[in-house]
Every structure is written in C-alpha cells, then in structure tokens.
Motif scaffolding. Structure first.
Motif, PDB file in Angstrom:
ATOM      1  N   THR A  43     -15.064   8.180  17.281  1.00  0.00           N
ATOM      2  CA  THR A  43     -16.335   7.105  18.041  1.00  0.00           C
ATOM      3  C   THR A  43     -14.949   5.781  18.863  1.00  0.00           C
ATOM      4  OG1 THR A  43     -16.975   5.547  17.010  1.00  0.00           O
ATOM      5  CG2 THR A  43     -17.980   7.636  17.298  1.00  0.00           C
ATOM      6  N   GLY A  44     -15.320   4.865  19.557  1.00  0.00           N
ATOM      7  CA  GLY A  44     -14.520   4.053  20.458  1.00  0.00           C
ATOM      8  C   GLY A  44     -14.096   3.341  18.903  1.00  0.00           C
ATOM      9  N   PRO A  45     -15.323   2.457  18.367  1.00  0.00           N
ATOM     10  CA  PRO A  45     -15.183   1.744  17.005  1.00  0.00           C
ATOM     11  C   PRO A  45     -14.387   2.624  16.287  1.00  0.00           C
ATOM     12  CG  PRO A  45     -17.717   1.779  18.159  1.00  0.00           C
ATOM     13  CD  PRO A  45     -16.568   2.896  19.247  1.00  0.00           C
ATOM     14  N   TYR A  46     -14.666   3.349  15.804  1.00  0.00           N
ATOM     15  CA  TYR A  46     -13.828   4.129  14.880  1.00  0.00           C
ATOM     16  C   TYR A  46     -12.232   3.682  15.069  1.00  0.00           C
ATOM     17  CZ  TYR A  46     -11.014   7.867  12.204  1.00  0.00           C
ATOM     18  OH  TYR A  46     -10.048   8.053  11.456  1.00  0.00           O
ATOM     19  N   MET A  47     -11.842   3.980  16.210  1.00  0.00           N
ATOM     20  CA  MET A  47      -9.895   4.135  16.793  1.00  0.00           C
ATOM     21  C   MET A  47      -9.900   2.284  16.714  1.00  0.00           C
ATOM     22  SD  MET A  47      -9.415   6.432  19.941  1.00  0.00           S
ATOM     23  CE  MET A  47     -10.861   6.075  20.632  1.00  0.00           C
ATOM     24  N   LEU A  48     -10.688   1.504  16.889  1.00  0.00           N
ATOM     25  CA  LEU A  48     -10.965  -0.019  16.958  1.00  0.00           C
ATOM     26  C   LEU A  48     -10.853  -0.495  15.259  1.00  0.00           C
ATOM     27  CD1 LEU A  48     -13.121  -1.635  19.252  1.00  0.00           C
ATOM     28  CD2 LEU A  48     -11.135  -0.735  19.679  1.00  0.00           C
ATOM     29  N   TYR A  49     -11.311   0.354  14.816  1.00  0.00           N
ATOM     30  CA  TYR A  49     -11.379  -0.149  12.876  1.00  0.00           C
ATOM     31  C   TYR A  49      -9.923   0.434  12.446  1.00  0.00           C
ATOM     32  CZ  TYR A  49     -11.941  -0.278   7.959  1.00  0.00           C
ATOM     33  OH  TYR A  49     -12.555  -0.744   6.775  1.00  0.00           O
ATOM     34  N   CYS A  50      -9.244   1.770  13.264  1.00  0.00           N
ATOM     35  CA  CYS A  50      -7.954   1.831  12.898  1.00  0.00           C
ATOM     36  C   CYS A  50      -7.026   0.852  13.409  1.00  0.00           C
ATOM     37  CB  CYS A  50      -7.529   3.529  13.212  1.00  0.00           C
ATOM     38  SG  CYS A  50      -6.123   4.422  12.959  1.00  0.00           S
ATOM     39  N   CYS A  51      -6.668   0.432  14.367  1.00  0.00           N
ATOM     40  CA  CYS A  51      -5.902  -1.184  15.202  1.00  0.00           C
ATOM     41  C   CYS A  51      -6.738  -2.052  14.010  1.00  0.00           C
ATOM     42  CB  CYS A  51      -6.154  -1.627  16.702  1.00  0.00           C
ATOM     43  SG  CYS A  51      -5.917   0.154  16.855  1.00  0.00           S
ATOM     44  N   ALA A  52      -7.675  -2.248  14.256  1.00  0.00           N
ATOM     45  CA  ALA A  52      -7.458  -3.574  12.963  1.00  0.00           C
ATOM     46  C   ALA A  52      -6.800  -3.291  11.256  1.00  0.00           C
ATOM     47  CB  ALA A  52      -8.988  -3.628  12.566  1.00  0.00           C
ATOM     48  N   ARG A  53      -6.913  -2.042  10.589  1.00  0.00           N
ATOM     49  CA  ARG A  53      -6.573  -2.023   9.736  1.00  0.00           C
ATOM     50  C   ARG A  53      -5.281  -2.082   9.744  1.00  0.00           C
ATOM     51  NH1 ARG A  53      -9.044   3.582   6.953  1.00  0.00           N
ATOM     52  NH2 ARG A  53      -9.909   2.436   5.697  1.00  0.00           N
ATOM     53  N   ILE A  54      -4.500  -1.254  11.268  1.00  0.00           N
ATOM     54  CA  ILE A  54      -3.013  -1.303  10.816  1.00  0.00           C
ATOM     55  C   ILE A  54      -2.130  -2.997  10.838  1.00  0.00           C
ATOM     56  CG2 ILE A  54      -0.843  -0.593  12.360  1.00  0.00           C
ATOM     57  CD1 ILE A  54      -2.277   1.404  13.146  1.00  0.00           C
ATOM     58  N   ARG A  55      -3.289  -4.265  11.389  1.00  0.00           N
ATOM     59  CA  ARG A  55      -2.897  -4.907  12.069  1.00  0.00           C
ATOM     60  C   ARG A  55      -3.420  -6.136  10.453  1.00  0.00           C
ATOM     61  NH1 ARG A  55      -5.246  -5.073  17.145  1.00  0.00           N
ATOM     62  NH2 ARG A  55      -3.901  -5.285  19.320  1.00  0.00           N
ATOM     63  N   SER A  56      -4.133  -5.411   9.683  1.00  0.00           N
ATOM     64  CA  SER A  56      -4.303  -5.997   8.409  1.00  0.00           C
ATOM     65  C   SER A  56      -2.858  -5.753   6.832  1.00  0.00           C
ATOM     66  CB  SER A  56      -5.546  -5.520   7.755  1.00  0.00           C
ATOM     67  OG  SER A  56      -5.915  -6.133   6.296  1.00  0.00           O
ATOM     68  N   ILE A  57      -2.279  -4.817   7.547  1.00  0.00           N
ATOM     69  CA  ILE A  57      -1.241  -4.029   6.958  1.00  0.00           C
ATOM     70  C   ILE A  57      -0.436  -5.010   7.326  1.00  0.00           C
ATOM     71  CG2 ILE A  57       0.246  -2.207   6.729  1.00  0.00           C
ATOM     72  CD1 ILE A  57      -2.001  -0.137   6.646  1.00  0.00           C
ATOM     73  N   LEU A  58      -0.189  -5.110   8.457  1.00  0.00           N
ATOM     74  CA  LEU A  58       1.254  -6.070   8.873  1.00  0.00           C
ATOM     75  C   LEU A  58       0.698  -7.290   8.518  1.00  0.00           C
ATOM     76  CD1 LEU A  58       1.895  -4.407  12.194  1.00  0.00           C
ATOM     77  CD2 LEU A  58       2.655  -3.865  10.207  1.00  0.00           C
ATOM     78  N   ARG A  59      -0.193  -7.799   8.330  1.00  0.00           N
ATOM     79  CA  ARG A  59      -0.633  -9.389   8.185  1.00  0.00           C
ATOM     80  C   ARG A  59      -0.314  -9.244   6.701  1.00  0.00           C
ATOM     81  NH1 ARG A  59      -5.111  -9.301  11.670  1.00  0.00           N
ATOM     82  NH2 ARG A  59      -5.936  -8.629   9.360  1.00  0.00           N
ATOM     83  N   LYS A  60      -1.045  -8.569   6.188  1.00  0.00           N
ATOM     84  CA  LYS A  60      -0.270  -8.568   4.787  1.00  0.00           C
ATOM     85  C   LYS A  60       1.148  -8.183   3.852  1.00  0.00           C
ATOM     86  CE  LYS A  60      -5.069  -6.451   3.229  1.00  0.00           C
ATOM     87  NZ  LYS A  60      -5.593  -5.646   2.732  1.00  0.00           N
ATOM     88  N   TRP A  61       2.193  -7.781   4.803  1.00  0.00           N
ATOM     89  CA  TRP A  61       3.655  -8.314   4.672  1.00  0.00           C
ATOM     90  C   TRP A  61       3.592  -9.941   5.232  1.00  0.00           C
ATOM     91  CZ3 TRP A  61       6.904  -6.496   1.843  1.00  0.00           C
ATOM     92  CH2 TRP A  61       8.254  -5.905   2.421  1.00  0.00           C
ATOM     93  N   ASP A  62       3.736 -10.138   6.490  1.00  0.00           N
ATOM     94  CA  ASP A  62       3.743 -11.217   6.677  1.00  0.00           C
ATOM     95  C   ASP A  62       5.250 -12.047   6.610  1.00  0.00           C
ATOM     96  OD1 ASP A  62       2.866 -13.346   7.624  1.00  0.00           O
ATOM     97  OD2 ASP A  62       2.846 -14.699   5.683  1.00  0.00           O
ATOM     98  N   ARG A  63       5.520 -10.900   7.218  1.00  0.00           N
ATOM     99  CA  ARG A  63       7.556 -11.520   6.898  1.00  0.00           C
ATOM    100  C   ARG A  63       7.879 -10.131   7.698  1.00  0.00           C
ATOM    101  NH1 ARG A  63       8.049  -9.672   1.324  1.00  0.00           N
ATOM    102  NH2 ARG A  63       5.779  -9.539   1.359  1.00  0.00           N
TER     103      ARG A  63
END
Length: 565
Positions: free
Chosen positions: A444-464
């Motif tokens: 589904t489309g929402p599944y792919m949105l969640y995948c993008c949000a998950r990647i952004r969450s990883i990059l935010r946690k690195w935060d540097r």
C-alpha cells in the motif's frame, strides 16, 4: 549503473559477429546464482553451437572489466557476480551525488510535451473514475518533468453543447446556485428534457445563440461553467493534481481554420449533407472498415456545430503548439470516438495526439454515470478516505499532536488512493478496496510512507554529520545491504522504461519493491548499533540513499512523504 554497457561491450569484443541486441541481460532468480544472467540462446544460434556450450565458451573467453568478480556457466546461462565493494561504492556515491535527480536520464532536455487530461464536463463534481484520468495524466507530467521535458498540462473546458444549455436553463430559474447542488440540477435538467420536448428544444435554441456569440447567453454559459470548473479543480487539488492551461471549447466555434479541414474532406469525397440536413463525414472513404461508427456528424441542420467539430479544431490547435510529444488521456469508452477523430485529422494532414486510454475504477457501487446521478463522487470518496485515515493514524501513532495527525492523515489518504490506482496499468480495471488501500501493512501507499518516516527517524536519532564515504573503508558485509544497493540502482532503468511506455505503473511497483527491500535490510542490519564505525557510517549512507530513491519515485507518482509518523 550496473555495468550493463561494459558487460555487453566485453562480449561483443570477444565475438565480433554479435551485435548489442544479441546480448539480453537479465537477473537470476536467486541472489546466490549471481547478479546478472546472460542467456546464451541468441549468441549460440548465430554461432551454430548449443546454448550450454556457448555459455561455457563465454565463461572461459570473455574478459570482463573490474566490476565483474567471477563469471560462471550454468546450463544455457552465463551468471556474473559483481565485485560488491567496487560496484557498491560506485552505486552509493552516484545516488548521493545525484540527489533529487537520481533516476533521471535527461532524455527530455530541450524538448516540449503537451498533456491534456481530465476535462470533466462542467456540470457536476467529478466522480472517482475521472479521478483516475487526473492521476494518470498528472503522474505522466511529473515523470516527463523529472526527465527534463518542458511540460505543459492542459484542461479542455467543455463549455458548449446541449447538456450545458439545459443546465444553464435550469440554473437560471434558481437562486443561490452552488457547486455542491450542480449534480442534482444536472440530473433534473436531463430528466426534464426527456419529459418536456419544448424544454429540450429551448436547450438547442440556447446553444444556437451561444454559437452566434450572443453576449447575454455567453455570460450565462460562462457563469455556470466557471462555477463548476473551480469546484472541480478544488477537488482535484486534494489529490495533488494541477494544470497549466485551460482551453475553452467555445473558442473553437466559427474558427477560421475550419474551412481548410472541410475542404480536405471534400477532396476525399468523405463529407455530405444527409436527409436531415446535417453535415456528415463518411469515414469509410477514409479507410474505416466497420459499419458501426461509420458516420460522424459535424453540424446540425440548424447550422450549429457538434462537439466533434470543435474537438477537431482543438486537436489542430494543440498540434500547432509544436510539442515534441502530444498526449491526451481518455477513458476507454472514448476509444472509438478518438479513432474517428484521428481518421479525419489524418485526411486533413494533421497528426492526431497520442491517446492513452484508461479503464474503470470498480467499487461496490459499480460503474459510475454522471447523467443518471448514481455516482461515487470523488470529494465524498476523499472525505471517507481522510476520515478512515485519521482513525488509523490516531490508533497507530497516539503520541502525535492533533495537527500532526491531521496532516499525516491527509498524506496517507492521498498515498493510498494514488498508489492503488497508479500501480495498475491504465488499460486494466482497478479493483479498489478503501480499507485495504489505507493499511500500513502490505502493498500500500501508507506502507511506503511509513518506510520513509522510519528512515527519517533513524537519521534524526544520529543527529550529526555523516562522515564522507571512503572507498577503502567501504564494505558490503551482508546480502541485505547488497540487495538494497542493487534495487536502488534500478531506478534509472525503471524511469526509462516508464518513459518508453508512457505509463507510471512500473515506477509504482518499483517503489513498493524498494520499500520491501529496505524493510528486510532494517530488520537484518542494525544501523545505529552496528558492530563498527565503518559499517555504521555505510549503513547511514544507505539509509540516506534509500530515502532519496524512494522519495524520487514517489514524487513522480504525486505522493508526498511525511517527516515523521
């Protein structure tokens, strides 16, 4: 990106009797079988040997460049295994350097495209089926802009015709007419015309006045059609659909270019006046072979033009804009009509636009008809999707603020609808289930949105800042990393194939595949808790590249991605 050109060149250098078209590269069914498979059937036939012998001969004789680590014959196939360190580093570097342009081939630079789509009769709110037309046309425009074309999107405003005349008659009898009431007024007008011949005749009379340029009549037509047009555009904007130009059908009444078209038809002996006094084209004189649809009426006996006459002039107008590609998106129920127009245009020496036909969206309500009123309105459908999406987002992400949930719910609703529609080839029916399409799990489309949000969450946690890639330190240590790299590297070919087909379904299905591959990587390859710094930095870069690639693909589909979920 995947060394395809150098592989083909290496084979041709070894066997000069072969040509590039003889080397058809594919992907083995399992990763352990290799990264690229070369079928030996065509080369073997040219060299008059058995395919398995040809595969063995290629394994022994062809000198591939440093991208290929090993080459192994397996029956009638030559399987190539890439040097994962060398090729993987080049893949990741190229994706990150290209950024928002990753996947684009630049085939459209210096070229123009004209796309006409949707063009709903200005008599009611659009139904779900028309939404498919808008999404197909909009995504084609996005695809071609991505490829570098100068794209102009046109909307043909059908502000003429007997049906509009009937609508104007009824609307002029009412006070405070709004867009939301227009469908009921339209249905009532058609029923009244069936029951009252005098009222129906008044519709024709109004149309004659409109064609004669009567200012009062033109103003009445304009007020009704503009009210409908703005209401329709507001609904379509909710799906991220926009237009550049609005072409009004009424402009092509009494167009000075018409006599040249009629003269061309007379020169072919294809136009005559029938017993009712109408001007008619006999398409059999132009090569049309069937009896059904043989006669094409251009003008009524009272001299007023039929919509086909005006559509021919509109086609001429679009042709004279000199676009390199001229496309119109039409429902499959207009196929015969488009073929009739094309025959007449060809007789007049005018190239017809390329027609892309789409089939129905099938819901439990069945096929929709605006004239009878038994419709599933796109606005109601979007409202329902947003309401269900709001509940799903609240349930799945209770910690988000109400404003964030509302924004995400709208993104989820649009992604669900656009992806479910665009992943299907236009010529096939879409069997649409709203509950399934809005799920965060599955295809589904929402599944792919969640995948993008998950990647952004990883990059935010690195935060540097992530350290630059180092060729020396770069290593691909797992199959999941390698599969993610290989899948991301496929986007340029998917975009190229979609351009050739003028069809965005391959991009939709590619985006879903990439999301699934990233999810497998996410579960098997810890990023922030990687075993060492080199692996940590490489996987962070993989996350960046995956987000970029997925965002580029979804952007072509008109799907925006959330910062967080």
């Amino acid at each position: 990106m995947l060394c395809y050109e150098s592989i083909i060149k290496s084979v041709i250098d070894c066997y000069p009797e072969l040509v590039p078209e003889d080397i058809q590269l594919g992907t083995p069914p399992a990763l352990e079988m290799g990264d690229v498979a070369i079928p030996a059937f065509i080369p073997a036939k040219k060299r008059k040997i058995a395919p398995h012998v040809m595969a063995q001969d290629m394994a022994q004789r062809v000198s591939f460049d440093e991208c290929v680590a090993t080459a192994t014959a397996s029956g009638p196939y030559l399987n190539l295994f890439f040097d994962r360190k060398r090729v993987g580093f080049a893949m990741l570097r190229d994706i990150l350097l290209a950024g928002d342009c990753w996947g684009a081939g630049g085939s459209g630079r210096g070229k123009r495209v004209l796309i006409e789509h949707t063009s709903i009769n200005p008599n009611a709110s659009p139904h779900v089926g028309r939404g498919r037309c808008a999404m197909i046309g909009d995504s084609l425009a996005r695809l071609m802009r991505f490829e570098g074309y100068d794209v102009e999107v046109h909307y043909y405003v059908n502000d003429m015709g007997r049906q509009i005349g009937l609508l104007v008659l009824v609307a002029s009898e009412l006070e405070g007419v709004t867009f939301d009431r227009m469908l009921d007024i339209y249905v009532a007008a058609n029923q009244r015309a069936k029951d009252d011949p005098e009222f129906a005749a008044r519709g024709y009379e109004l149309l004659v006045k409109m064609e004669a340029g009567d200012p009062e009549t033109r103003e009445k037509f304009y007020r009704v059609t503009e009210l409908c047009l703005q209401g329709q555009l507001e609904v379509l904007r909710r799906l991220n659909v926009s237009y550049d130009c609005f072409d009004h059908e009424s402009v092509y009444v009494n167009d000075p270019r018409w006599p040249a078209i009629e003269a061309a038809l007379e020169g072919r002996g294809a136009i005559f006046t029938d017993e009712e006094g109408r001007r008619v084209v006999d398409l059999s004189r132009l090569g049309y072979g069937a009896e059904e649809g043989r006669y094409f009426v251009l003008r009524r006996a009272n001299g007023s033009s039929m919509y086909g006459c005006r559509d021919l002039l509109y086609s001429l107008d679009k042709h004279e804009r000199n676009a390199n590609i001229n496309i119109m998106v039409l429902g499959e129920d207009h196929k015969l009509y488009a073929q009739q127009l094309a025959l007449i245009l060809d007789a007049a020496g005018i190239p017809a636009p390329e027609a892309i036909y789409y089939s129905y969206i099938r819901l439990s309500q069945g096929i929709m008809s605006t004239r009878e009123g038994n419709v599933v309105l796109l606005s109601d459908f979007l409202d329902q999707a947003s309401a269900i999406s709001q509940d799903r987002v609240t349930e799945q992400f209770p910690d988000l603020s109400e404003d964030d949930r509302r924004v995400i719910a709208d993104l989820v609703a649009v992604s669900a609808i656009r992806f479910a529609v665009l992943r299907v080839k236009p010529a096939k029916n879409v069997i649409f289930d709203l509950e399934t399409a809005l799920s965060f799990n599955g295809d589904t489309g929402p599944y792919m949105l969640y995948c993008c949000a998950r990647i952004r969450s990883i990059l935010r946690k690195w935060d540097r800042e992530i350290p630059d890639l180092s060729r020396e330190a770069f290593q691909v240590t797992t199959d999941q990393e390698w599969m993610l790299l290989k899948t991301m590297a496929q986007l340029p070919k998917v975009v190229s194939d979609s351009m050739i087909q003028h069809n965005c379904a391959p991009i939709a299905n590619y985006a879903l595949e990439l999301a699934h591959v990233f999810t497998a990587f996410y579960h098997e390859c810890p990023v922030l808790t990687a075993d060492n710094e080199a692996t940590l930095h490489m996987r962070l870069r993989l996350c960046e590249a995956a987000l970029q690639t997925l965002s580029n693909a979804l952007g072509i589909l008109g799907i925006d991605t959330p910062e967080r979920m």
